[in-house]
Design a protein around this motif. Structure first.
Motif, PDB file in Angstrom:
ATOM      1  N   LEU A   1     -53.553  28.710 -27.133  1.00  9.30           N
ATOM      2  CA  LEU A   1     -54.929  28.504 -27.573  1.00  9.30           C
ATOM      3  C   LEU A   1     -55.030  28.522 -29.099  1.00  9.30           C
ATOM      4  O   LEU A   1     -55.744  27.709 -29.686  1.00  9.30           O
ATOM      5  CB  LEU A   1     -55.837  29.589 -26.976  1.00  9.30           C
ATOM      6  N   LYS A   2     -54.333  29.421 -29.776  1.00  5.92           N
ATOM      7  CA  LYS A   2     -54.423  29.500 -31.229  1.00  5.92           C
ATOM      8  C   LYS A   2     -53.908  28.234 -31.902  1.00  5.92           C
ATOM      9  O   LYS A   2     -54.450  27.780 -32.918  1.00  5.92           O
ATOM     10  CB  LYS A   2     -53.659  30.723 -31.745  1.00  5.92           C
ATOM     11  N   THR A   3     -52.848  27.658 -31.343  1.00  6.33           N
ATOM     12  CA  THR A   3     -52.313  26.402 -31.886  1.00  6.33           C
ATOM     13  C   THR A   3     -53.359  25.299 -31.792  1.00  6.33           C
ATOM     14  O   THR A   3     -53.592  24.540 -32.739  1.00  6.33           O
ATOM     15  CB  THR A   3     -51.046  25.974 -31.113  1.00  6.33           C
ATOM     16  N   ILE A   4     -54.013  25.226 -30.649  1.00  8.12           N
ATOM     17  CA  ILE A   4     -55.009  24.181 -30.414  1.00  8.12           C
ATOM     18  C   ILE A   4     -56.226  24.369 -31.305  1.00  8.12           C
ATOM     19  O   ILE A   4     -56.742  23.419 -31.906  1.00  8.12           O
ATOM     20  CB  ILE A   4     -55.404  24.174 -28.928  1.00  8.12           C
ATOM     21  N   ILE A   5     -56.714  25.618 -31.418  1.00  4.23           N
ATOM     22  CA  ILE A   5     -57.875  25.877 -32.267  1.00  4.23           C
ATOM     23  C   ILE A   5     -57.562  25.501 -33.713  1.00  4.23           C
ATOM     24  O   ILE A   5     -58.395  24.889 -34.406  1.00  4.23           O
ATOM     25  CB  ILE A   5     -58.295  27.353 -32.160  1.00  4.23           C
ATOM     26  N   GLY A   6     -56.370  25.832 -34.190  1.00  2.83           N
ATOM     27  CA  GLY A   6     -55.989  25.492 -35.558  1.00  2.83           C
ATOM     28  C   GLY A   6     -55.983  23.993 -35.792  1.00  2.83           C
ATOM     29  O   GLY A   6     -56.523  23.496 -36.785  1.00  2.83           O
ATOM     30  N   LEU A   7     -55.375  23.231 -34.872  1.00  2.00           N
ATOM     31  CA  LEU A   7     -55.290  21.779 -35.022  1.00  2.00           C
ATOM     32  C   LEU A   7     -56.664  21.130 -34.974  1.00  2.00           C
ATOM     33  O   LEU A   7     -57.042  20.359 -35.871  1.00  2.00           O
ATOM     34  CB  LEU A   7     -54.409  21.197 -33.911  1.00  2.00           C
ATOM     35  N   VAL A   8     -57.449  21.444 -33.932  1.00  2.00           N
ATOM     36  CA  VAL A   8     -58.749  20.788 -33.755  1.00  2.00           C
ATOM     37  C   VAL A   8     -59.731  21.190 -34.852  1.00  2.00           C
ATOM     38  O   VAL A   8     -60.436  20.346 -35.416  1.00  2.00           O
ATOM     39  CB  VAL A   8     -59.314  21.101 -32.359  1.00  2.00           C
ATOM     40  N   ASP A   9     -59.777  22.479 -35.190  1.00  2.00           N
ATOM     41  CA  ASP A   9     -60.696  22.930 -36.233  1.00  2.00           C
ATOM     42  C   ASP A   9     -60.366  22.283 -37.577  1.00  2.00           C
ATOM     43  O   ASP A   9     -61.256  21.890 -38.330  1.00  2.00           O
ATOM     44  CB  ASP A   9     -60.643  24.449 -36.377  1.00  2.00           C
ATOM     45  N   GLY A  10     -59.077  22.187 -37.889  1.00  2.00           N
ATOM     46  CA  GLY A  10     -58.676  21.567 -39.150  1.00  2.00           C
ATOM     47  C   GLY A  10     -59.094  20.115 -39.220  1.00  2.00           C
ATOM     48  O   GLY A  10     -59.585  19.629 -40.257  1.00  2.00           O
ATOM     49  N   MET A  11     -58.929  19.386 -38.136  1.00  3.13           N
ATOM     50  CA  MET A  11     -59.304  17.975 -38.105  1.00  3.13           C
ATOM     51  C   MET A  11     -60.818  17.790 -38.120  1.00  3.13           C
ATOM     52  O   MET A  11     -61.330  16.838 -38.711  1.00  3.13           O
ATOM     53  CB  MET A  11     -58.693  17.299 -36.879  1.00  3.13           C
ATOM     54  N   TYR A  12     -61.548  18.705 -37.470  1.00  4.60           N
ATOM     55  CA  TYR A  12     -63.012  18.642 -37.532  1.00  4.60           C
ATOM     56  C   TYR A  12     -63.483  18.777 -38.975  1.00  4.60           C
ATOM     57  O   TYR A  12     -64.421  18.090 -39.415  1.00  4.60           O
ATOM     58  CB  TYR A  12     -63.625  19.755 -36.677  1.00  4.60           C
TER      59      TYR A  12
END
Length: 456
Positions: free
Chosen positions: A411-422
């Motif tokens: 989950l932390k990997t996904i939150i980092g990727l998606v939040d950064g791109m947002y």
């Protein structure tokens, strides 16, 4: 995998610094005053538009106003309202909810501007079809020197709308509520289960999205209103049962918003940043994804679609996210070890023993599926803008694979990727919106003058 998690988390933290908060919240606040609060005075008219009183099937576009809003809401009324609120509380404290409200209040004006521009500056893709979205707003509304911003949005939009967060949290809640208690998966070894559910989710998604925006519009128009009503009814039952605790929960939100004592150890900046991040992920005001959905509306009147779009943050964040936050806070489960959608499930189970977690899981399945469907549409439009609309159908197979990948990554990997791109998506979206805001004001004055004179 841990190294990847570290990189993505650091990337998101860097992107969501104070400059981006100022761009989103500060830019939105500027639009509130620049519009002289005009959008906030016309909610009644926006509901009339939503109900189809001004629909014309012969106008340019692909879907009616109502389906445009439900398509946009299916992208925002998802796990950002369930898992995202839980993440905001566990990482930023209850005070983060206050800052989510702030993003929604200024987001009303932001969405009015961004989605008015979506119609005002629609452009033709390489197949000659009319399309909307920040990349077309930039290409059609600004000079050629701004074109790199259009490319930046398309690249970051394609990554930011990947289905990984939704797939991950859907798998997590079904595993925690069903698979582990029933012995279908072990708590310490569940890769096989996650992979299987991810593959099934990918198959279900591909069955629906091998159609077009009209099919997506029909699916979301059927799913979204029912999901919202079901969720609000479920939370209403819980809140009525715990009515005496609601004032205390609200007081905690307001007090912690300016201290950060509850979780962030007095780090007020963490509370603000986390609230704005999760608020942006929840209602997407200023991010630009919803602009693509509203850009497909059947209308030749840009202001009308802006008025419809501004309902999104009210429904999504001020209503649904607040309900989720109150349920989590009045049950006190937020002080435990759980995070993400598991924390929300624990809150519902605590409030409705024996049924809460199962009812929430059922809702999560439909919320995740509707969001994943809509995100495919967003990603495909970005893909088509970059390489040509005649090739964008190939994106569906990439998307299907990434649903499976999202099911097994942390989950932390996904939150980092998606939040950064947002965060990166917000840069071209808000830049173009602020530059073109005078054109929206001119269109709004003309529209409301005609409306007052009975010409609408």
């Amino acid at each position: 995998m841990q190294q990847l998690e570290h990189w993505f988390t650091a990337f998101a933290a860097f992107m969501w610094g104070m400059p981006l908060v100022l761009l989103l919240v500060g830019g939105g606040t500027f639009l509130v005053f620049y519009s002289r609060c005009l959008p906030y005075l016309h909610f009644r008219h926006s509901i009339g538009i939503l109900l189809g009183r001004y629909d014309d099937p012969d106008e340019t576009g692909q879907i009616p106003h109502f389906q445009a809003l439900t398509t946009a809401l299916s992208g925002t009324l998802g796990l950002g309202n369930l898992a995202g609120v839980a993440v905001a509380i566990t990482m930023g404290g209850p005070g983060a909810i206050f800052w989510m409200w702030v993003t929604a209040i200024v987001g009303v004006a932001t969405k009015f501007y961004t989605c008015t521009l979506a119609i005002m500056f629609r452009g033709r893709d390489s197949r000659g079809e009319w399309q909307g979205g920040p990349m077309y707003v930039i290409r059609e509304g600004l000079s050629r020197r701004w074109l790199p911003l259009a490319g930046l949005f398309a690249v970051t939009g394609m990554v930011g709308t990947l289905p990984v967060f939704q797939a991950n949290q859907l798998v997590q809640i079904t595993r925690d509520v069903f698979a582990i208690p029933l012995g279908w998966a072990r708590a310490d070894a569940h890769f096989g289960y996650d992979l299987l559910i991810g593959a099934l989710l990918a198959a279900a998604t591909l069955t629906i999205i091998l159609g077009n925006i009209q099919r997506i519009g029909r699916v979301t128009a059927a799913l979204v209103p029912g999901m919202v009503l079901f969720y609000l009814l479920l939370t209403l039952v819980i809140l009525v049962q715990h009515a005496a605790q609601i004032p205390g929960a609200l007081a905690l939100i307001f007090s912690d918003a300016f201290t950060g004592h509850a979780v962030a150890s007095g780090a007020l900046g963490t509370v603000i940043l986390m609230g704005v991040r999760r608020g942006a992920f929840s209602n997407e005001a200023g991010i630009g994804t919803e602009v693509m959905a509203h850009g497909a509306a059947k209308t030749s009147e840009p202001v009308r679609e802006g008025l419809v779009a501004m309902l999104g943050p009210v429904i999504d964040t001020l209503l649904v996210c607040t309900c989720t936050a109150l349920v989590i806070l009045i049950t006190d489960v937020w002080q435990g070890q759980a995070t993400g959608v598991t924390l929300t499930a624990e809150a519902f189970e605590d409030a409705l023993p024996g049924a809460g977690a199962y009812l929430l899981t059922l809702l999560v399945i439909f919320l995740s599926l509707s969001t994943i469907i809509t995100f495919w549409y967003y990603g495909a439009k970005c893909f088509g803008f970059l390489i040509g609309a005649e090739y964008q159908h190939h994106y569906v197979w990439i998307y299907g694979v990434l649903i499976v990948v999202g099911s097994v990554v942390s989950l932390k990997t996904i939150i980092g990727l998606v939040d950064g791109m947002y965060a990166m998506m917000a840069i071209p979206t808000m830049t173009a919106t602020l530059l073109l805001a005078p054109k929206v004001n001119a269109a709004a004055r003309r529209y409301f003058n005609d409306y007052s004179a009975g010409r609408h």
